[in-house]
Design a protein around this motif. Structure first.
Motif, short mmCIF file in Angstrom:
data_model
loop_
_atom_site.label_atom_id
_atom_site.label_comp_id
_atom_site.label_asym_id
_atom_site.label_seq_id
_atom_site.Cartn_x
_atom_site.Cartn_y
_atom_site.Cartn_z
N THR A 39 0.99 -1.08 0.10
CA THR A 39 -0.09 0.04 -0.01
C THR A 39 0.87 1.27 0.06
OG1 THR A 39 -1.77 1.25 1.21
CG2 THR A 39 -0.15 -0.27 2.83
N ASP A 40 0.17 2.40 -0.10
CA ASP A 40 0.93 3.81 0.04
C ASP A 40 0.51 4.39 1.62
OD1 ASP A 40 -1.82 4.52 -0.11
OD2 ASP A 40 -1.52 5.25 -2.12
N GLU A 41 1.27 5.35 1.80
CA GLU A 41 0.96 5.97 3.34
C GLU A 41 -0.33 6.45 3.09
OE1 GLU A 41 2.33 5.99 6.54
OE2 GLU A 41 3.96 6.44 5.20
N GLU A 42 -1.23 6.92 2.36
CA GLU A 42 -2.44 7.39 2.42
C GLU A 42 -3.47 6.24 2.82
OE1 GLU A 42 -5.88 9.28 -0.47
OE2 GLU A 42 -3.82 8.88 -1.21
N ASN A 43 -3.32 5.06 2.40
CA ASN A 43 -4.28 3.84 2.78
C ASN A 43 -3.69 3.00 3.66
OD1 ASN A 43 -6.36 4.23 0.43
ND2 ASN A 43 -4.56 4.35 -0.65
N ALA A 44 -2.48 3.15 4.20
CA ALA A 44 -1.93 2.32 5.31
C ALA A 44 -2.65 2.10 6.43
CB ALA A 44 -0.44 2.47 5.49
N VAL A 65 4.00 -3.21 3.47
CA VAL A 65 5.09 -2.81 2.60
C VAL A 65 4.45 -1.38 2.25
CG1 VAL A 65 6.26 -2.93 0.66
CG2 VAL A 65 5.66 -4.90 1.86
N ILE A 66 5.29 -0.25 2.48
CA ILE A 66 4.65 1.13 2.32
C ILE A 66 5.77 1.82 1.47
CG2 ILE A 66 3.92 3.01 2.91
CD1 ILE A 66 3.05 1.62 5.68
N LYS A 67 5.32 2.00 -0.14
CA LYS A 67 6.67 2.82 -0.67
C LYS A 67 6.43 4.43 -0.55
CE LYS A 67 6.34 -1.16 -4.17
NZ LYS A 67 6.17 -1.14 -5.61
N ARG A 68 7.59 4.90 -0.05
CA ARG A 68 7.52 6.12 0.10
C ARG A 68 8.19 6.84 -1.07
NH1 ARG A 68 7.12 7.91 5.57
NH2 ARG A 68 6.60 9.90 4.41
N VAL A 69 7.45 7.65 -1.71
CA VAL A 69 7.85 8.45 -2.83
C VAL A 69 8.40 9.64 -2.64
CG1 VAL A 69 7.00 9.41 -5.14
CG2 VAL A 69 6.00 7.20 -4.11
N SER A 70 9.81 9.84 -3.26
CA SER A 70 10.39 11.08 -3.02
C SER A 70 10.73 11.62 -4.49
CB SER A 70 11.91 10.70 -2.38
OG SER A 70 11.86 10.19 -0.85
N ARG A 71 10.87 12.90 -4.46
CA ARG A 71 11.36 13.66 -5.85
C ARG A 71 12.71 13.44 -5.94
NH1 ARG A 71 8.14 19.59 -4.90
NH2 ARG A 71 6.09 18.42 -4.49
N GLY A 72 12.88 13.62 -7.30
CA GLY A 72 14.23 13.43 -7.97
C GLY A 72 14.74 12.16 -8.42
N PRO A 73 15.49 12.18 -9.03
CA PRO A 73 15.96 10.73 -9.89
C PRO A 73 16.24 9.65 -8.72
CG PRO A 73 17.31 12.48 -10.84
CD PRO A 73 16.73 13.12 -9.53
N PRO A 128 -4.68 -3.07 -1.25
CA PRO A 128 -5.81 -2.15 -1.00
C PRO A 128 -6.26 -1.43 -2.11
CG PRO A 128 -4.41 -2.16 0.89
CD PRO A 128 -3.72 -2.81 -0.26
N ALA A 129 -5.36 -0.73 -2.81
CA ALA A 129 -5.49 0.44 -3.80
C ALA A 129 -4.86 -0.14 -5.31
CB ALA A 129 -5.09 1.73 -3.31
N ASP A 130 -3.88 0.52 -5.39
CA ASP A 130 -2.97 0.49 -6.70
C ASP A 130 -2.53 -1.10 -6.80
OD1 ASP A 130 -3.53 2.96 -7.70
OD2 ASP A 130 -2.12 3.87 -6.90
#
Length: 310
Positions: A39-44, A65-73, A128-130
């Motif tokens: 999941t992501d943080e929003e639905n965790a 398993v929560i993947k934290r998305v950060s900006r940049g390469p 739960p979502a994507d």
């Protein structure tokens, strides 16, 4: 008992779990499976809460398993894993491991999760979502005997069904299908009481209700008759009608937890048909670990009306 680990590894998480069990006086595990929640943080929060409630019926290790998305390469992002462990009363009847992955680790989830699986126990994965298009081909999905999605969470839930059908493998299922269990049981029982040939059917629901679409496909698959989809004010599925030579068999639920069963030549009856929570749906799915062949057949069913016009 709660333990937080920053910039950690899977081996350190395993050691921390063992120490936590010893600290509460329960060094052995009575867990029947591993439930991996991707999941992501929003639905965790909601997902882990539902899984924890389900664990009261199925003691398990929940790995979120929560993947934290950060900006940049990706190559420039900090690569690390933070973990939160819950054991004892903080984790229902099992254990909860929340893994927040940063940087390149988000691309290697299976290698992080594999050392944390309960030994010699089945694995169930839940998105739960994507969810990926090919569940069995996903690295985490490949670890699991059962793979659970929820098409209702998608932006275009009905269109997602075609994607699920194209990538279906035995062991896949969806909570949109699980929400139909009581409807399907009630309709099957009605036809047991009135074993009449069905000439057509109608499913009425709110717009774009994915469970109603699956119910229509199931009826076409089982009965071999065209099923009309009709939009109603809702909520969710409001009425199913089976047409026979002696009259209509209907299940009506305009609102609330009670439905009305109408059979030709019989007195109308009230039956329980409530809208269930995600925790109840997950509990149901964890009761079986074999392939749901009926779901697979209904999912891949081509609409009969389209087939007749081709």
């Amino acid at each position: 008992m709660r333990t937080e680990l920053t910039d950690t590894t899977s081996s350190k998480v395993n050691r921390a779990l063992l120490e936590a069990r010893r600290a509460i006086g329960s060094p052995t595990m009575g867990l029947v499976l591993t439930l991996v929640v991707v999941t992501d943080e929003e639905n965790a929060y909601d997902a882990v809460r539902a899984a924890s409630e389900a664990s009261r019926e199925h003691p398990c290790r929940i790995i979120a398993v929560i993947k934290r998305v950060s900006r940049g390469p990706l190559t420039l992002r900090a690569t690390r894993m933070d973990a939160e462990l819950r054991v004892g009363t903080d984790a229902g009847t099992g254990e909860i491991v929340m893994l927040r992955l940063h940087g390149a680790l988000t691309e290697h989830t299976a290698s992080v999760v594999l050392p944390l699986l309960v030994p010699d126990a089945p694995v169930v994965a839940w998105w739960p979502a994507d969810a990926p298009a090919d569940l069995a081909g996903d690295p985490l999905g490949a670890l699991a005997q059962r793979r659970i999605t929820d098409a209702a969470a998608a932006a275009d839930p009905v269109a997602v069904l075609d994607e699920r059908a194209a990538g279906y493998h035995p062991g896949d299922t969806d909570l949109a299908w699980t929400r139909l269990t009581q409807w399907r049981a009630l309709l099957a029982a009605a036809l047991d009481q009135k074993p009449l040939p069905v000439t057509g059917a109608t499913v009425e629901s709110e717009a774009d209700n994915v469970s109603a679409e699956l119910l229509a496909r199931w009826l076409e698959d089982r009965l071999g008759v065209p099923v009309e989809r009709v939009e109603s004010p809702g909520p969710v599925i409001t009425r199913v009608t089976l047409r026979t030579a002696e009259g209509e068999i209907r299940v009506e639920r305009p609102a609330g937890a009670l439905a009305t069963l109408v059979l030709p030549g019989s007195v109308d009856r009230k039956v329980a048909l409530k809208i269930r929570s995600n925790a109840e749906l997950i509990s149901e799915e964890l009761r079986r670990l074999d392939a749901d062949v009926v779901y697979g057949s209904a999912l891949r069913r081509r609409p009969l009306q389209a087939a007749l016009s081709a």
